[in-house]
Design a protein around this motif. Structure first.
Motif, PDB file in Angstrom:
ATOM      1  N   ARG A 153      43.544  10.493  63.884  1.00 27.47           N
ATOM      2  CA  ARG A 153      42.915  10.652  62.571  1.00 27.47           C
ATOM      3  C   ARG A 153      43.810  10.072  61.479  1.00 27.47           C
ATOM      4  N   GLU A 154      45.125  10.281  61.574  1.00 31.10           N
ATOM      5  CA  GLU A 154      46.042   9.738  60.570  1.00 31.10           C
ATOM      6  C   GLU A 154      46.026   8.213  60.581  1.00 31.10           C
ATOM      7  N   LYS A 155      45.848   7.627  61.740  1.00 35.45           N
ATOM      8  CA  LYS A 155      45.762   6.171  61.814  1.00 35.45           C
ATOM      9  C   LYS A 155      44.491   5.671  61.143  1.00 35.45           C
ATOM     10  N   HIS A 184      46.411  14.792  55.451  1.00 33.09           N
ATOM     11  CA  HIS A 184      46.691  13.631  56.315  1.00 33.09           C
ATOM     12  C   HIS A 184      47.582  12.619  55.593  1.00 33.09           C
ATOM     13  N   VAL A 185      47.294  12.356  54.326  1.00 29.51           N
ATOM     14  CA  VAL A 185      48.078  11.380  53.553  1.00 29.51           C
ATOM     15  C   VAL A 185      49.530  11.843  53.441  1.00 29.51           C
ATOM     16  N   SER A 186      49.724  13.120  53.153  1.00 34.56           N
ATOM     17  CA  SER A 186      51.075  13.672  53.054  1.00 34.56           C
ATOM     18  C   SER A 186      51.824  13.539  54.376  1.00 34.56           C
ATOM     19  N   SER A 187      51.125  13.813  55.465  1.00 35.09           N
ATOM     20  CA  SER A 187      51.737  13.699  56.788  1.00 35.09           C
ATOM     21  C   SER A 187      52.099  12.252  57.109  1.00 35.09           C
ATOM     22  N   ILE A 188      51.224  11.319  56.733  1.00 31.10           N
ATOM     23  CA  ILE A 188      51.480   9.888  56.955  1.00 31.10           C
ATOM     24  C   ILE A 188      52.723   9.452  56.196  1.00 31.10           C
ATOM     25  N   PHE A 189      52.812   9.833  54.930  1.00 33.11           N
ATOM     26  CA  PHE A 189      53.979   9.461  54.118  1.00 33.11           C
ATOM     27  C   PHE A 189      55.269   9.976  54.762  1.00 33.11           C
ATOM     28  N   SER A 190      55.215  11.214  55.243  1.00 33.63           N
ATOM     29  CA  SER A 190      56.399  11.831  55.840  1.00 33.63           C
ATOM     30  C   SER A 190      56.803  11.117  57.125  1.00 33.63           C
ATOM     31  N   LYS A 191      55.822  10.859  57.995  1.00 35.64           N
ATOM     32  CA  LYS A 191      56.126  10.239  59.293  1.00 35.64           C
ATOM     33  C   LYS A 191      56.591   8.789  59.150  1.00 35.64           C
ATOM     34  N   LEU A 192      56.022   8.069  58.173  1.00 36.97           N
ATOM     35  CA  LEU A 192      56.409   6.666  57.973  1.00 36.97           C
ATOM     36  C   LEU A 192      57.590   6.520  57.032  1.00 36.97           C
ATOM     37  N   ASP A 193      58.000   7.654  56.429  1.00 33.99           N
ATOM     38  CA  ASP A 193      59.105   7.662  55.464  1.00 33.99           C
ATOM     39  C   ASP A 193      58.836   6.702  54.303  1.00 33.99           C
ATOM     40  N   VAL A 194      57.632   6.834  53.729  1.00 31.62           N
ATOM     41  CA  VAL A 194      57.260   6.040  52.561  1.00 31.62           C
ATOM     42  C   VAL A 194      56.965   6.983  51.403  1.00 31.62           C
ATOM     43  N   ALA A 195      56.994   6.447  50.187  1.00 34.82           N
ATOM     44  CA  ALA A 195      56.866   7.294  49.004  1.00 34.82           C
ATOM     45  C   ALA A 195      55.458   7.340  48.434  1.00 34.82           C
ATOM     46  N   ASP A 196      54.657   6.307  48.705  1.00 36.37           N
ATOM     47  CA  ASP A 196      53.333   6.273  48.087  1.00 36.37           C
ATOM     48  C   ASP A 196      52.369   5.425  48.921  1.00 36.37           C
ATOM     49  N   ARG A 197      51.140   5.304  48.419  1.00 36.08           N
ATOM     50  CA  ARG A 197      50.088   4.593  49.145  1.00 36.08           C
ATOM     51  C   ARG A 197      50.404   3.107  49.289  1.00 36.08           C
ATOM     52  N   THR A 198      51.003   2.527  48.263  1.00 33.74           N
ATOM     53  CA  THR A 198      51.333   1.106  48.318  1.00 33.74           C
ATOM     54  C   THR A 198      52.319   0.823  49.439  1.00 33.74           C
ATOM     55  N   GLN A 199      53.359   1.651  49.524  1.00 28.73           N
ATOM     56  CA  GLN A 199      54.352   1.463  50.583  1.00 28.73           C
ATOM     57  C   GLN A 199      53.732   1.664  51.967  1.00 28.73           C
ATOM     58  N   ALA A 200      52.804   2.617  52.066  1.00 31.68           N
ATOM     59  CA  ALA A 200      52.129   2.867  53.344  1.00 31.68           C
ATOM     60  C   ALA A 200      51.305   1.653  53.752  1.00 31.68           C
ATOM     61  N   ALA A 201      50.590   1.058  52.778  1.00 35.06           N
ATOM     62  CA  ALA A 201      49.772  -0.122  53.054  1.00 35.06           C
ATOM     63  C   ALA A 201      50.651  -1.306  53.454  1.00 35.06           C
ATOM     64  N   VAL A 202      51.756  -1.480  52.746  1.00 33.14           N
ATOM     65  CA  VAL A 202      52.684  -2.561  53.055  1.00 33.14           C
ATOM     66  C   VAL A 202      53.239  -2.397  54.465  1.00 33.14           C
ATOM     67  N   TYR A 203      53.595  -1.153  54.806  1.00 34.98           N
ATOM     68  CA  TYR A 203      54.109  -0.870  56.157  1.00 34.98           C
ATOM     69  C   TYR A 203      53.079  -1.292  57.209  1.00 34.98           C
TER      70      TYR A 203
END
Length: 212
Positions: A153-155, A184-203
């Protein structure tokens, strides 16, 4: 007379719960103390029901089995959780074991295998389905990646974040609540060690995680 082993069932399919209840009712030393149709309900009710062992499904709306396992064990580490699911892919197996599940069985297991797992869990022993065990052994020989820690689901949520969707759009797309999306968004940020949505998308794009 020996005290009965108190068991709780957590599964979002009514027929699965009925089938498990039928299995358990044949055992004189097992007592079904309650059931829940999702992880959130299990977390809210397990303290009142006082099960020793919880049969936990993984993929459920309103709280998946992995998150429920973490929350229950955080409140009461003495609980023994047996994952009972149809899934044995990496994105389910490893997070479930890391969350603290004692055993991992597939729903293709026979009633005898499930009951034996309950008895063994009661004695503090682990039971891992053969296919799942192969996954665990294979996992020892590869370096874990942050993306591997995400649930299915997080993916899905990460894919939509990478597409530029906001929380409301993600909720509508996946038919889940805003609160669940935020979790889910909070969990994604934590697991990927990113600070925001932009960093998550870039990752996501830098690692070629998704293709158009």
């Amino acid at each position: 007379m020996t005290d009965k082993i108190k068991v709780m069932i957590v599964d979002d399919h009514d027929m699965v719960r009925k089938g498990l209840k039928a299995y358990l009712s044949t055992e004189e030393d097992i007592e079904l103390v309650g059931e829940a149709s999702n992880g959130d309900a299990a977390v809210k009710s397990f303290e009142a029901l006082k099960p020793e062992i919880i049969l936990m499904d993984l993929i459920m709306e309103d709280g998946n089995g992995i998150d429920a396992t973490k929350q229950i064990l955080a409140k009461d580490p003495s609980k023994k959780i047996i994952i009972l699911t149809s899934f044995y892919d990496d994105e389910q197996v490893f997070p479930a074991i890391e969350a603290g599940a004692m055993s991992y069985l597939l729903k293709t297991s026979s009633s005898d295998e499930i009951i034996q797992a309950i008895h063994k869990a009661h004695r503090g022993k682990t039971v891992i389905d053969g296919k799942v065990a192969q996954k665990l052994v294979a996992g020892l020989h590869r370096s874990p990646q942050p993306f591997d820690q995400l649930t299915a689901r997080e993916k899905e949520v990460l894919r939509l974040i990478a597409d530029g969707r906001n929380n409301a759009e993600i909720a509508e797309k996946l038919f889940i609540g805003i609160k669940t999306v935020k979790t889910h968004v909070s969990s994604i940020f934590s697991k990927l060690d990113v600070a925001d949505r932009t960093q998550a998308a870039v990752y996501a794009y830098q690692n070629h995680l998704f293709t158009k």
